[in-house]
Motif scaffolding. Structure first.
Motif, short mmCIF file in Angstrom:
data_model
loop_
_atom_site.label_atom_id
_atom_site.label_comp_id
_atom_site.label_asym_id
_atom_site.label_seq_id
_atom_site.Cartn_x
_atom_site.Cartn_y
_atom_site.Cartn_z
N GLY A 115 0.81 -1.22 0.00
CA GLY A 115 0.00 0.00 0.00
C GLY A 115 0.84 1.26 0.00
N SER A 116 1.94 1.25 -0.76
CA SER A 116 2.92 2.33 -0.69
C SER A 116 2.51 3.55 -1.51
CB SER A 116 4.28 1.81 -1.20
OG SER A 116 5.23 2.84 -1.19
N SER A 117 2.83 4.73 -0.98
CA SER A 117 2.76 5.93 -1.82
C SER A 117 4.10 6.04 -2.56
CB SER A 117 2.48 7.17 -0.97
OG SER A 117 3.47 7.37 0.01
N GLY A 118 4.21 7.03 -3.42
CA GLY A 118 5.42 7.18 -4.20
C GLY A 118 5.17 7.27 -5.68
N LEU A 119 4.03 6.77 -6.12
CA LEU A 119 3.64 6.86 -7.53
C LEU A 119 2.30 7.56 -7.69
CD1 LEU A 119 4.42 3.37 -9.14
CD2 LEU A 119 5.56 5.54 -9.60
N GLU A 194 16.15 -6.33 -4.82
CA GLU A 194 15.06 -7.32 -4.80
C GLU A 194 13.89 -6.74 -4.00
OE1 GLU A 194 14.66 -10.03 -6.37
OE2 GLU A 194 16.64 -10.73 -6.97
N THR A 195 12.71 -6.72 -4.61
CA THR A 195 11.55 -6.07 -3.98
C THR A 195 10.34 -6.99 -3.96
OG1 THR A 195 12.35 -3.94 -4.82
CG2 THR A 195 10.08 -4.02 -4.02
N CYS A 196 9.74 -7.08 -2.80
CA CYS A 196 8.50 -7.83 -2.60
C CYS A 196 7.35 -6.83 -2.47
CB CYS A 196 8.62 -8.67 -1.32
SG CYS A 196 7.13 -9.55 -0.86
N ILE A 197 6.37 -6.94 -3.36
CA ILE A 197 5.21 -6.04 -3.34
C ILE A 197 4.00 -6.86 -2.88
CG2 ILE A 197 3.75 -4.50 -4.72
CD1 ILE A 197 6.09 -4.36 -6.77
N ILE A 198 3.44 -6.52 -1.72
CA ILE A 198 2.26 -7.23 -1.21
C ILE A 198 1.11 -6.22 -1.17
CG2 ILE A 198 1.30 -8.64 0.67
CD1 ILE A 198 4.16 -9.23 1.59
N TRP A 199 0.02 -6.52 -1.87
CA TRP A 199 -1.04 -5.51 -2.05
C TRP A 199 -2.41 -6.10 -1.82
CZ3 TRP A 199 2.04 -1.42 -3.21
CH2 TRP A 199 1.43 -0.17 -3.42
N GLY A 200 -3.27 -5.31 -1.20
CA GLY A 200 -4.67 -5.67 -1.05
C GLY A 200 -5.42 -5.43 -2.36
N ARG A 201 -6.14 -6.43 -2.81
CA ARG A 201 -6.88 -6.30 -4.07
C ARG A 201 -7.99 -5.26 -4.01
NH1 ARG A 201 -5.84 -9.43 -8.49
NH2 ARG A 201 -5.00 -11.46 -7.92
N ASN A 202 -8.39 -4.90 -2.78
CA ASN A 202 -9.48 -3.96 -2.60
C ASN A 202 -9.00 -2.64 -1.99
OD1 ASN A 202 -10.38 -6.97 -1.77
ND2 ASN A 202 -11.91 -6.05 -3.12
N ASP A 203 -7.73 -2.34 -2.17
CA ASP A 203 -7.14 -1.10 -1.64
C ASP A 203 -7.75 0.08 -2.40
OD1 ASP A 203 -5.55 1.02 -0.84
OD2 ASP A 203 -3.68 -0.12 -0.93
N SER A 204 -8.44 0.95 -1.66
CA SER A 204 -9.04 2.12 -2.30
C SER A 204 -8.17 3.37 -2.15
CB SER A 204 -10.43 2.38 -1.71
OG SER A 204 -10.32 2.63 -0.32
N VAL A 205 -7.14 3.28 -1.31
CA VAL A 205 -6.23 4.42 -1.10
C VAL A 205 -5.15 4.43 -2.17
CG1 VAL A 205 -4.68 5.57 0.52
CG2 VAL A 205 -6.69 4.35 1.38
N PRO A 207 -4.86 2.13 -5.21
CA PRO A 207 -5.57 1.04 -5.90
C PRO A 207 -4.64 0.02 -6.55
CG PRO A 207 -6.49 3.19 -6.48
CD PRO A 207 -5.22 3.45 -5.74
N PRO A 208 -5.17 -1.16 -6.92
CA PRO A 208 -4.36 -2.23 -7.48
C PRO A 208 -3.49 -1.82 -8.67
CG PRO A 208 -6.51 -3.09 -6.91
CD PRO A 208 -6.57 -1.62 -6.67
N ASN A 209 -3.97 -0.89 -9.50
CA ASN A 209 -3.14 -0.49 -10.65
C ASN A 209 -1.83 0.17 -10.21
OD1 ASN A 209 -5.07 1.76 -9.98
ND2 ASN A 209 -3.81 2.83 -11.49
N VAL A 210 -1.81 0.72 -8.99
CA VAL A 210 -0.57 1.31 -8.46
C VAL A 210 0.46 0.20 -8.21
CG1 VAL A 210 0.44 2.70 -6.60
CG2 VAL A 210 -1.86 3.21 -7.41
N ALA A 211 -0.01 -0.91 -7.64
CA ALA A 211 0.88 -2.06 -7.40
C ALA A 211 1.43 -2.58 -8.73
CB ALA A 211 0.12 -3.18 -6.69
N GLU A 212 0.58 -2.65 -9.74
CA GLU A 212 1.02 -3.14 -11.06
C GLU A 212 2.07 -2.21 -11.66
OE1 GLU A 212 -2.82 -3.40 -12.84
OE2 GLU A 212 -3.24 -5.38 -11.98
N GLU A 213 1.90 -0.91 -11.44
CA GLU A 213 2.86 0.07 -11.95
C GLU A 213 4.20 -0.07 -11.22
OE1 GLU A 213 3.66 3.42 -14.56
OE2 GLU A 213 2.14 1.84 -14.53
N PHE A 214 4.17 -0.24 -9.90
CA PHE A 214 5.41 -0.49 -9.15
C PHE A 214 6.12 -1.73 -9.71
CE2 PHE A 214 3.92 2.06 -5.34
CZ PHE A 214 5.05 2.86 -5.25
N ASP A 215 5.35 -2.78 -9.92
CA ASP A 215 5.90 -4.05 -10.41
C ASP A 215 6.52 -3.88 -11.80
OD1 ASP A 215 6.44 -6.82 -10.18
OD2 ASP A 215 4.64 -7.30 -11.33
#
Length: 254
Positions: A115-119, A194-205, A207-215
């Protein structure tokens, strides 16, 4: 947590276990207790878990920004005498972990963000409840989670108190602006940790597309999803969060 809580010099922090250090960075509205599940689990698995209190509301306004917090973390790691650490951050803590890794890559063996900010530029401002009545703030706090019951009365009281504290409010807005200024999009492709991204599929703060962008932008990342989960996966699904993290740490030989 209390018996593992220490105060040394200018630092206050939780510490438990022996082994590879996992340094955990909490978010804007997050206290150390948000990581209870991680703090209880990993010391039994050969890791030293360390959670510093970040000076989010106690530094001067000029040092209330992502870069200064990243330097604070670096100074803390040096103070503790750690050579390299695994950094784990949620929300603003994830952003600080990312910025720290950009500035001091030699200190970071591995990175874990959730649930990281930064993007996502509106992550900070939108998630932070403005001053208002208790019911409004209760609704905003509950919206952070998939299961609103995770927002306990104590947690809501804490958010309400912060939102109605003028100095904390000013500093929160300062941090929100700093988070936008310190957008990481151009930096991430150069960060090969090496980075591990763990994300809630229902994160509204964030959202999931942010995790995909980080990845997509991080060269050595692995993305894991947790279903029925909002912005704070380690609070909503501590067991699943720990299992994912342990699997990743084992695979990467940390």
């Amino acid at each position: 947590m209390d018996k593992h809580y220490k105060k040394e010099g200018k630092y206050s922090y939780f510490e438990a276990g022996e082994g590879t250090p996992i340094v955990i960075l909490h978010g804007l509205m997050g206290g150390l207790s948000n990581f209870d599940g991680v703090a209880q689990y990993f010391p039994t698995k050969g890791y030293k878990v360390v959670i510093p209190d970040l000076p989010i509301y106690t530094q001067s306004i000029l040092k209330t920004n992502v870069k200064s917090f990243a330097k604070y973390v670096k100074d803390f790691i040096t103070f503790k005498g750690f050579d390299k650490v695994i950094l784990l951050g949620n929300s603003l803590g994830g952003h600080i972990a990312l910025y720290h890794t950009k500035l001091y890559p030699e200190k970071v063996a591995g990175l874990v963000i959730t649930g990281s900010s930064g993007l996502y530029e509106s992550a900070m401002g939108d998630s932070y409840p403005r001053r208002g009545d208790y019911e409004y703030i209760k609704t905003k706090a509950e919206a952070v989670f998939y299961d609103p019951k995770i927002a306990t009365p104590d947690l809501i009281d804490e958010v309400y108190a912060t939102a109605n504290d003028r100095i904390k409010l000013i500093k929160t807005l300062t941090i929100a602006k700093s988070a936008i200024r310190h957008n990481m999009a151009k930096d991430l492709p150069k960060m090969d940790v090496e980075t591990c991204i763990i994300w809630g599929r229902n994160d509204s703060v964030t959202p999931p597309n942010v995790a995909e962008e980080f990845d997509k932008l991080l060269p050595n990342s692995t993305l894991y999803w947790i279903d029925k989960c909002g912005h704070a996966a380690m609070m909503e699904h501590p067991q699943e969060f720990n299992e994912i993290l342990e699997k990743w740490l084992t695979e990467k030989n940390f």
